[in-house]
Enzyme design. Sequence first.
Site, PDB file in Angstrom:
ATOM      1  NE  ARG A   1      -5.373  -0.942  -0.132  1.00 20.01           N
ATOM      2  CZ  ARG A   1      -4.350  -0.301  -0.718  1.00 20.01           C
ATOM      3  NH1 ARG A   1      -4.528   0.900  -1.247  1.00 20.01           N
ATOM      4  NH2 ARG A   1      -3.164  -0.837  -0.774  1.00 20.01           N
TER       5      ARG A   1
ATOM      6  CE  LYS B   1       3.125  -9.241  10.783  1.00 20.01           C
ATOM      7  NZ  LYS B   1       3.410  -8.113  11.658  1.00 20.01           N
TER       8      LYS B   1
ATOM      9  CD  GLU C   1      -2.271  -3.422  -3.725  1.00 20.24           C
ATOM     10  OE1 GLU C   1      -1.472  -2.625  -4.251  1.00 20.24           O
ATOM     11  OE2 GLU C   1      -3.338  -3.760  -4.267  1.00 20.24           O
ATOM     12  CG  LEU C   2       4.592  -6.176  -3.296  1.00 21.59           C
ATOM     13  CD1 LEU C   2       5.427  -7.146  -4.127  1.00 21.59           C
ATOM     14  CD2 LEU C   2       4.529  -6.634  -1.845  1.00 21.59           C
TER      15      LEU C   2
ATOM     16  NE  ARG D   1      -2.779  10.456   0.756  1.00 21.24           N
ATOM     17  CZ  ARG D   1      -3.045   9.259   0.274  1.00 21.24           C
ATOM     18  NH1 ARG D   1      -2.350   8.779  -0.744  1.00 21.24           N
ATOM     19  NH2 ARG D   1      -4.007   8.541   0.796  1.00 21.24           N
TER      20      ARG D   1
HETATM   21  P1  NAP Z   1       7.608  -4.477   5.521  1.00 23.85           P
HETATM   22  O1  NAP Z   1       8.849  -4.402   6.310  1.00 23.85           O
HETATM   23  O2  NAP Z   1       7.579  -5.309   4.308  1.00 23.85           O
HETATM   24  O3  NAP Z   1       6.466  -4.931   6.535  1.00 23.85           O
HETATM   25  C1  NAP Z   1       5.121  -5.105   6.142  1.00 23.85           C
HETATM   26  C2  NAP Z   1       4.481  -6.156   7.012  1.00 23.85           C
HETATM   27  O4  NAP Z   1       5.122  -7.406   6.775  1.00 23.85           O
HETATM   28  C3  NAP Z   1       4.633  -5.899   8.508  1.00 23.85           C
HETATM   29  O5  NAP Z   1       3.481  -6.360   9.164  1.00 23.85           O
HETATM   30  C4  NAP Z   1       5.842  -6.724   8.858  1.00 23.85           C
HETATM   31  O6  NAP Z   1       5.909  -7.094  10.218  1.00 23.85           O
HETATM   32  C5  NAP Z   1       5.621  -7.941   7.981  1.00 23.85           C
HETATM   33  N1  NAP Z   1       6.842  -8.663   7.696  1.00 23.85           N
HETATM   34  C6  NAP Z   1       8.067  -8.154   7.444  1.00 23.85           C
HETATM   35  N2  NAP Z   1       8.955  -9.147   7.224  1.00 23.85           N
HETATM   36  C7  NAP Z   1       8.266 -10.314   7.347  1.00 23.85           C
HETATM   37  C8  NAP Z   1       8.617 -11.692   7.230  1.00 23.85           C
HETATM   38  N3  NAP Z   1       9.870 -12.086   6.979  1.00 23.85           N
HETATM   39  N4  NAP Z   1       7.670 -12.621   7.419  1.00 23.85           N
HETATM   40  C9  NAP Z   1       6.406 -12.247   7.700  1.00 23.85           C
HETATM   41  N5  NAP Z   1       5.998 -10.961   7.815  1.00 23.85           N
HETATM   42  C10 NAP Z   1       6.922 -10.009   7.640  1.00 23.85           C
HETATM   43  O7  NAP Z   1       7.143  -3.016   5.049  1.00 23.85           O
HETATM   44  P2  NAP Z   1       6.958  -1.713   5.954  1.00 23.85           P
HETATM   45  O8  NAP Z   1       8.295  -1.126   6.207  1.00 23.85           O
HETATM   46  O9  NAP Z   1       6.073  -2.000   7.117  1.00 23.85           O
HETATM   47  O10 NAP Z   1       6.095  -0.795   4.983  1.00 23.85           O
HETATM   48  C11 NAP Z   1       6.662  -0.004   4.015  1.00 23.85           C
HETATM   49  C12 NAP Z   1       6.632  -0.674   2.652  1.00 23.85           C
HETATM   50  O11 NAP Z   1       5.275  -0.994   2.330  1.00 23.85           O
HETATM   51  C13 NAP Z   1       7.103   0.232   1.559  1.00 23.85           C
HETATM   52  O12 NAP Z   1       7.904  -0.483   0.650  1.00 23.85           O
HETATM   53  C14 NAP Z   1       5.810   0.695   0.882  1.00 23.85           C
HETATM   54  O13 NAP Z   1       5.981   1.092  -0.439  1.00 23.85           O
HETATM   55  C15 NAP Z   1       4.956  -0.526   1.024  1.00 23.85           C
HETATM   56  N6  NAP Z   1       3.524  -0.178   0.941  1.00 23.85           N
HETATM   57  C16 NAP Z   1       2.829  -0.553  -0.183  1.00 23.85           C
HETATM   58  C17 NAP Z   1       1.496  -0.193  -0.305  1.00 23.85           C
HETATM   59  C18 NAP Z   1       0.704  -0.561  -1.539  1.00 23.85           C
HETATM   60  O14 NAP Z   1      -0.511  -0.488  -1.484  1.00 23.85           O
HETATM   61  N7  NAP Z   1       1.342  -0.950  -2.655  1.00 23.85           N
HETATM   62  C19 NAP Z   1       0.848   0.501   0.715  1.00 23.85           C
HETATM   63  C20 NAP Z   1       1.575   0.846   1.846  1.00 23.85           C
HETATM   64  C21 NAP Z   1       2.924   0.488   1.947  1.00 23.85           C
HETATM   65  P3  NAP Z   1       6.797  -6.192  11.255  1.00 23.85           P
HETATM   66  O15 NAP Z   1       6.130  -4.905  11.374  1.00 23.85           O
HETATM   67  O16 NAP Z   1       6.802  -6.977  12.511  1.00 23.85           O
HETATM   68  O17 NAP Z   1       8.173  -6.090  10.640  1.00 23.85           O
END
Ligand code: NAP
Length: 417
Positions: free
Chosen positions: A98, A113, A189-190, A217
């Site tokens: 996307r 990344k 996108e959070l 889903r």
């Molecule tokens: P996350 O912990 O925020 O991680 C997302 C990405 O950011 C990963 O690649 C992660 O790396 C990286 N990251 C985390 N902390 C970081 C930091 N301090 N500095 C730099 N990069 C960092 O989220 P997640 O648990 O993977 O995904 C779930 C979240 O994503 C949920 O809140 C969900 O709602 C949201 N989401 C939103 C959408 C949308 O389109 N709005 C779509 C899908 C998911 P690591 O994997 O190494 O931690």
Amino acid sequence: MPRERGEILRRAHDLLMARRPEPAALMTSEMGKPIAESLGEVAYAAEFFRRFAEEAVRIGGDYAVVPDGGSRFLVLRQPVGPCLLVTPWNFPMAMGTRKIGPAVAAGCTMVLKPAEQTPLSALAPAGMLREAGLPDGVLNVVSTTSPGELVGPLLRDGRLRKLSFTGSTEAGRLLLGQSADRVLRVSLELGGNAPFIVFADADLDAAVEGAMLAKMRTIGEACTAANRFSVQAPVAGEFVRRLTGRMASLSVGPGLDPGAQVGPLTDEAARQKVASLVSDAVGRGAVVRTGGGAVEGPGYFYPPTVLSGVTADARMRHEEIFGPVAPVTTFDTEEQVLGWANDTEHGLVAYVHTTGLDRGLRVSEALETGMVGLNRGVVSNPAAPFGGVKQSGLGREGGRAGIEEFLETKYVALGTP
Ligand code: NAP
């Protein structure tokens, strides 16, 4: 050339579709979603390549006469420049394509990344883009177990122009702050906290069907997952009865087992979080209609769960559940349910079931979200602008808006020769 970029994307789409089972199995092995859903995600991910193959050749500009007629100007659309793309594990392929699709279409170079848990699901489409003719150096996938150490220096690098991030609101806020130093273009996108509202005049069969899609889903681990169900009093009992029946009938098992409809959660921490949210809600008076307990054996499984009588102060009404749990609350009036729906820092998506056209439009306008599913449990569509308001994000992905995020506007004032 735009045509060449479009054709590379189109060939990559065809390769992904032709080889769907292999990357789908990889995705299920990495993060657990049932194989049928992974096959669906590969198709969804590939569609971003096809969509932006079509956009690559439609990056227009403008030529205008100034209002007093005294001169002319041009408006050019140029690639924003080198981009950093950061993606989560829950839709590990589609969240990458996307961003990659529009970035390639616009003519940008990029570092991707992927999440620590799902690097292979991101590398698979990247390999196919290379096979499709994407020149070396345009897309660089870098995986790491220390995200801060990779992302921090990249955000400070003078060559970077844009950050496009998908993930939690917490990490998004942090990276938005880090992007301020160099005033980067930022798309976010959070997280979400989606309300799912059923009015008494709804088609209940369609509402239960929509609820299953919106809730289940990716095992409920979706930003768009219905997080708070509110059902109008006259139909609440019947809705809970039907939803409970559907949830209880789902088979739980390893994602690679073709019979499994609900796979494991991504890790033990995710399972613990879901379990603690359920015990918190039950401690405040919610009733477990199905599920709610542990699943025997290895793996991070949590059973499909329906709770009724969930109180306003339950944590799960304020936090993303990210699991297969449907908390239901009863409401009386439209005003009351709109107040609840908008009482959150998040604003990604809301779902509404009603057969009243007036009410459907009125409520869609009043909801503080970037997207509304009106009598529909899925809103994601590569042709549409996906994104949130409030603390659910900045910018849009998909559709025409998706490529705008990777373009800069330059205006050239023309002097008369
Ligand atoms: P996350 O912990 O925020 O991680 C997302 C990405 O950011 C990963 O690649 C992660 O790396 C990286 N990251 C985390 N902390 C970081 C930091 N301090 N500095 C730099 N990069 C960092 O989220 P997640 O648990 O993977 O995904 C779930 C979240 O994503 C949920 O809140 C969900 O709602 C949201 N989401 C939103 C959408 C949308 O389109 N709005 C779509 C899908 C998911 P690591 O994997 O190494 O931690």
